[in-house]
Scaffold this motif. Structure first.
Motif, PDB file in Angstrom:
ATOM      1  N   LEU A  78       0.836  -1.206   0.000  1.00 11.61           N
ATOM      2  CA  LEU A  78       0.000   0.000   0.000  1.00 11.61           C
ATOM      3  C   LEU A  78       0.871   1.256   0.000  1.00 11.61           C
ATOM      4  O   LEU A  78       0.607   2.212  -0.746  1.00 11.61           O
ATOM      5  CB  LEU A  78      -0.914  -0.005   1.217  1.00 11.61           C
ATOM      6  CG  LEU A  78      -1.811   1.230   1.389  1.00 11.61           C
ATOM      7  CD1 LEU A  78      -2.788   1.344   0.226  1.00 11.61           C
ATOM      8  CD2 LEU A  78      -2.570   1.148   2.711  1.00 11.61           C
ATOM      9  N   PHE A  79       1.927   1.237   0.805  1.00  6.35           N
ATOM     10  CA  PHE A  79       2.801   2.405   0.910  1.00  6.35           C
ATOM     11  C   PHE A  79       3.511   2.691  -0.400  1.00  6.35           C
ATOM     12  O   PHE A  79       3.522   3.827  -0.880  1.00  6.35           O
ATOM     13  CB  PHE A  79       3.832   2.192   2.025  1.00  6.35           C
ATOM     14  CG  PHE A  79       4.840   3.294   2.117  1.00  6.35           C
ATOM     15  CD1 PHE A  79       4.534   4.481   2.770  1.00  6.35           C
ATOM     16  CD2 PHE A  79       6.100   3.160   1.536  1.00  6.35           C
ATOM     17  CE1 PHE A  79       5.462   5.515   2.851  1.00  6.35           C
ATOM     18  CE2 PHE A  79       7.024   4.180   1.609  1.00  6.35           C
ATOM     19  CZ  PHE A  79       6.705   5.366   2.267  1.00  6.35           C
ATOM     20  N   PHE A  80       4.115   1.683  -0.999  1.00  5.30           N
ATOM     21  CA  PHE A  80       4.885   1.905  -2.227  1.00  5.30           C
ATOM     22  C   PHE A  80       3.991   2.311  -3.399  1.00  5.30           C
ATOM     23  O   PHE A  80       4.381   3.151  -4.210  1.00  5.30           O
ATOM     24  CB  PHE A  80       5.703   0.667  -2.577  1.00  5.30           C
ATOM     25  CG  PHE A  80       6.935   0.514  -1.747  1.00  5.30           C
ATOM     26  CD1 PHE A  80       7.913   1.500  -1.745  1.00  5.30           C
ATOM     27  CD2 PHE A  80       7.125  -0.606  -0.946  1.00  5.30           C
ATOM     28  CE1 PHE A  80       9.054   1.376  -0.969  1.00  5.30           C
ATOM     29  CE2 PHE A  80       8.268  -0.735  -0.161  1.00  5.30           C
ATOM     30  CZ  PHE A  80       9.220   0.250  -0.166  1.00  5.30           C
ATOM     31  N   VAL A  81       2.819   1.709  -3.485  1.00 10.14           N
ATOM     32  CA  VAL A  81       1.889   2.093  -4.553  1.00 10.14           C
ATOM     33  C   VAL A  81       1.447   3.542  -4.372  1.00 10.14           C
ATOM     34  O   VAL A  81       1.435   4.337  -5.323  1.00 10.14           O
ATOM     35  CB  VAL A  81       0.658   1.154  -4.578  1.00 10.14           C
ATOM     36  CG1 VAL A  81      -0.412   1.696  -5.526  1.00 10.14           C
ATOM     37  CG2 VAL A  81       1.075  -0.249  -5.021  1.00 10.14           C
ATOM     38  N   ALA A  82       1.116   3.908  -3.133  1.00 10.80           N
ATOM     39  CA  ALA A  82       0.688   5.282  -2.850  1.00 10.80           C
ATOM     40  C   ALA A  82       1.820   6.269  -3.095  1.00 10.80           C
ATOM     41  O   ALA A  82       1.601   7.359  -3.658  1.00 10.80           O
ATOM     42  CB  ALA A  82       0.188   5.393  -1.417  1.00 10.80           C
ATOM     43  N   LEU A  83       3.030   5.898  -2.697  1.00 14.76           N
ATOM     44  CA  LEU A  83       4.178   6.789  -2.865  1.00 14.76           C
ATOM     45  C   LEU A  83       4.523   6.975  -4.335  1.00 14.76           C
ATOM     46  O   LEU A  83       4.731   8.100  -4.806  1.00 14.76           O
ATOM     47  CB  LEU A  83       5.394   6.229  -2.114  1.00 14.76           C
ATOM     48  CG  LEU A  83       6.664   7.080  -2.122  1.00 14.76           C
ATOM     49  CD1 LEU A  83       6.412   8.414  -1.413  1.00 14.76           C
ATOM     50  CD2 LEU A  83       7.809   6.331  -1.431  1.00 14.76           C
ATOM     51  N   GLY A  84       4.582   5.859  -5.075  1.00 12.21           N
ATOM     52  CA  GLY A  84       4.960   5.937  -6.479  1.00 12.21           C
ATOM     53  C   GLY A  84       3.941   6.653  -7.350  1.00 12.21           C
ATOM     54  O   GLY A  84       4.290   7.528  -8.148  1.00 12.21           O
ATOM     55  N   TYR A  85       2.670   6.297  -7.174  1.00 14.98           N
ATOM     56  CA  TYR A  85       1.637   6.863  -8.039  1.00 14.98           C
ATOM     57  C   TYR A  85       1.016   8.142  -7.473  1.00 14.98           C
ATOM     58  O   TYR A  85       0.430   8.929  -8.215  1.00 14.98           O
ATOM     59  CB  TYR A  85       0.550   5.824  -8.307  1.00 14.98           C
ATOM     60  CG  TYR A  85       1.024   4.736  -9.237  1.00 14.98           C
ATOM     61  CD1 TYR A  85       1.082   4.961 -10.612  1.00 14.98           C
ATOM     62  CD2 TYR A  85       1.444   3.504  -8.743  1.00 14.98           C
ATOM     63  CE1 TYR A  85       1.530   3.968 -11.471  1.00 14.98           C
ATOM     64  CE2 TYR A  85       1.899   2.508  -9.589  1.00 14.98           C
ATOM     65  CZ  TYR A  85       1.940   2.752 -10.959  1.00 14.98           C
ATOM     66  OH  TYR A  85       2.408   1.766 -11.804  1.00 14.98           O
ATOM     67  N   GLY A  86       1.153   8.351  -6.182  1.00 12.05           N
ATOM     68  CA  GLY A  86       0.611   9.570  -5.584  1.00 12.05           C
ATOM     69  C   GLY A  86       1.578  10.737  -5.666  1.00 12.05           C
ATOM     70  O   GLY A  86       1.178  11.894  -5.483  1.00 12.05           O
ATOM     71  N   ALA A  87       2.846  10.440  -5.945  1.00 13.97           N
ATOM     72  CA  ALA A  87       3.867  11.487  -5.985  1.00 13.97           C
ATOM     73  C   ALA A  87       3.555  12.561  -7.017  1.00 13.97           C
ATOM     74  O   ALA A  87       3.883  13.738  -6.826  1.00 13.97           O
ATOM     75  CB  ALA A  87       5.236  10.869  -6.278  1.00 13.97           C
ATOM     76  N   ARG A  88       2.905  12.165  -8.109  1.00 17.06           N
ATOM     77  CA  ARG A  88       2.615  13.127  -9.185  1.00 17.06           C
ATOM     78  C   ARG A  88       1.751  14.286  -8.699  1.00 17.06           C
ATOM     79  O   ARG A  88       1.770  15.360  -9.290  1.00 17.06           O
ATOM     80  CB  ARG A  88       1.958  12.420 -10.362  1.00 17.06           C
ATOM     81  CG  ARG A  88       0.596  11.829 -10.073  1.00 17.06           C
ATOM     82  CD  ARG A  88       0.132  10.956 -11.219  1.00 17.06           C
ATOM     83  NE  ARG A  88       1.022   9.823 -11.433  1.00 17.06           N
ATOM     84  CZ  ARG A  88       0.930   8.982 -12.456  1.00 17.06           C
ATOM     85  NH1 ARG A  88      -0.006   9.176 -13.375  1.00 17.06           N
ATOM     86  NH2 ARG A  88       1.764   7.975 -12.576  1.00 17.06           N
ATOM     87  N   LEU A  89       1.013  14.061  -7.604  1.00 16.60           N
ATOM     88  CA  LEU A  89       0.200  15.140  -7.052  1.00 16.60           C
ATOM     89  C   LEU A  89       1.070  16.252  -6.472  1.00 16.60           C
ATOM     90  O   LEU A  89       0.617  17.383  -6.303  1.00 16.60           O
ATOM     91  CB  LEU A  89      -0.735  14.599  -5.965  1.00 16.60           C
ATOM     92  CG  LEU A  89      -1.738  13.518  -6.402  1.00 16.60           C
ATOM     93  CD1 LEU A  89      -2.529  13.006  -5.211  1.00 16.60           C
ATOM     94  CD2 LEU A  89      -2.680  14.077  -7.470  1.00 16.60           C
ATOM     95  N   LEU A  90       2.328  15.901  -6.167  1.00 13.87           N
ATOM     96  CA  LEU A  90       3.251  16.880  -5.598  1.00 13.87           C
ATOM     97  C   LEU A  90       4.101  17.562  -6.661  1.00 13.87           C
ATOM     98  O   LEU A  90       4.939  18.406  -6.333  1.00 13.87           O
ATOM     99  CB  LEU A  90       4.185  16.193  -4.585  1.00 13.87           C
ATOM    100  CG  LEU A  90       3.515  15.561  -3.364  1.00 13.87           C
ATOM    101  CD1 LEU A  90       4.552  14.802  -2.542  1.00 13.87           C
ATOM    102  CD2 LEU A  90       2.835  16.617  -2.523  1.00 13.87           C
ATOM    103  N   ALA A  91       3.902  17.192  -7.921  1.00 16.90           N
ATOM    104  CA  ALA A  91       4.720  17.752  -9.003  1.00 16.90           C
ATOM    105  C   ALA A  91       4.754  19.278  -9.003  1.00 16.90           C
ATOM    106  O   ALA A  91       5.825  19.871  -9.193  1.00 16.90           O
ATOM    107  CB  ALA A  91       4.232  17.222 -10.352  1.00 16.90           C
ATOM    108  N   PRO A  92       3.624  19.972  -8.802  1.00 17.14           N
ATOM    109  CA  PRO A  92       3.691  21.441  -8.795  1.00 17.14           C
ATOM    110  C   PRO A  92       4.622  21.993  -7.710  1.00 17.14           C
ATOM    111  O   PRO A  92       5.290  22.999  -7.910  1.00 17.14           O
ATOM    112  CB  PRO A  92       2.231  21.851  -8.536  1.00 17.14           C
ATOM    113  CG  PRO A  92       1.424  20.691  -9.044  1.00 17.14           C
ATOM    114  CD  PRO A  92       2.238  19.480  -8.690  1.00 17.14           C
TER     115      PRO A  92
END
Length: 201
Positions: A157-171
């Motif tokens: 759960l952590f790695f999936v959230a970190l890898g795919y959720g990171a794009r939300l922090l792109a700005p």
């Protein structure tokens, strides 16, 4: 079984939430959208091998060979110092902002190689994932596999959230200062973990 599953999930999540070299790399890959699926898959598969090795009793082997624990401890401290200093150097000298492209300039082989090194060449992961989780799992007797399954579920759960959720922090990471702050935090955390390992804490 439910109690063991939840306990394993909670312990694994508490261990993996700390910023580390592997987590920082997964975050970087997610921000750049570069080979995210492959990197996350390698991390999850590695966690499965490590966690269930501990559950199967690999941790008990280390208790019969104290020298192995000492070697892992000092090797881990050295690894963390080197990576920590590299991160601090990057925070001090690098000024480039995030390239929000698709990461095509980085080969899949390079991404996977870096993931494997950051995962398996860090002795600290054996102390936590194999040693600690394995030791706690042993206290659950026949339900130790449920405990291990819970621990693995937290990691996935952590790695999936970190890898795919990171794009939300792109700005946020489009600004050079954000990257420098991330590298600085990672560097300080790595050095603090090295001191902790060295002191045997």
């Amino acid at each position: 079984m439910t109690t063991a599953l939840v306990a394993g999930f909670a312990l694994s999540l508490s261990l993996i939430l700390a910023i580390g070299a592997q987590n920082a790399f997964v975050l970087r890959q997610g921000l750049r959208r570069a080979h995210v699926g492959a990197v996350v898959a390698v991390c999850c598969l590695s966690e499965a091998i490590l966690i269930f090795s501990g559950v199967a009793g690999f941790g008990a082997i280390a208790t019969r060979a104290p020298w192995a624990i000492e070697a892992m401890r000092w090797g881990g401290a050295g690894f963390l110092v080197i990576y920590g200093l590299r991160s601090l150097r990057a925070a001090w000298t690098e000024t480039g902002a995030l390239d929000t492209g698709n990461g095509a300039e980085q080969s899949l082989r390079t991404a996977l190689g870096t993931t494997l090194v950051l995962t398996w060449a860090n002795p600290h992961v054996y102390l936590d994932t194999v040693g600690l989780i394995g030791a706690v799992a042993a206290t659950y007797g026949t339900e130790r596999w449920a405990f291990g399954s819970g621990a693995l579920a937290a990691s996935v759960l952590f790695f999936v959230a970190l890898g795919y959720g990171a794009r939300l922090l792109a700005p946020v990471f489009a600004r050079p200062a954000a990257w420098r702050a991330l590298d600085g935090i990672v560097g300080v955390t790595m050095l603090a973990l090295a001191v902790k390992l060295g002191l045997g804490a």
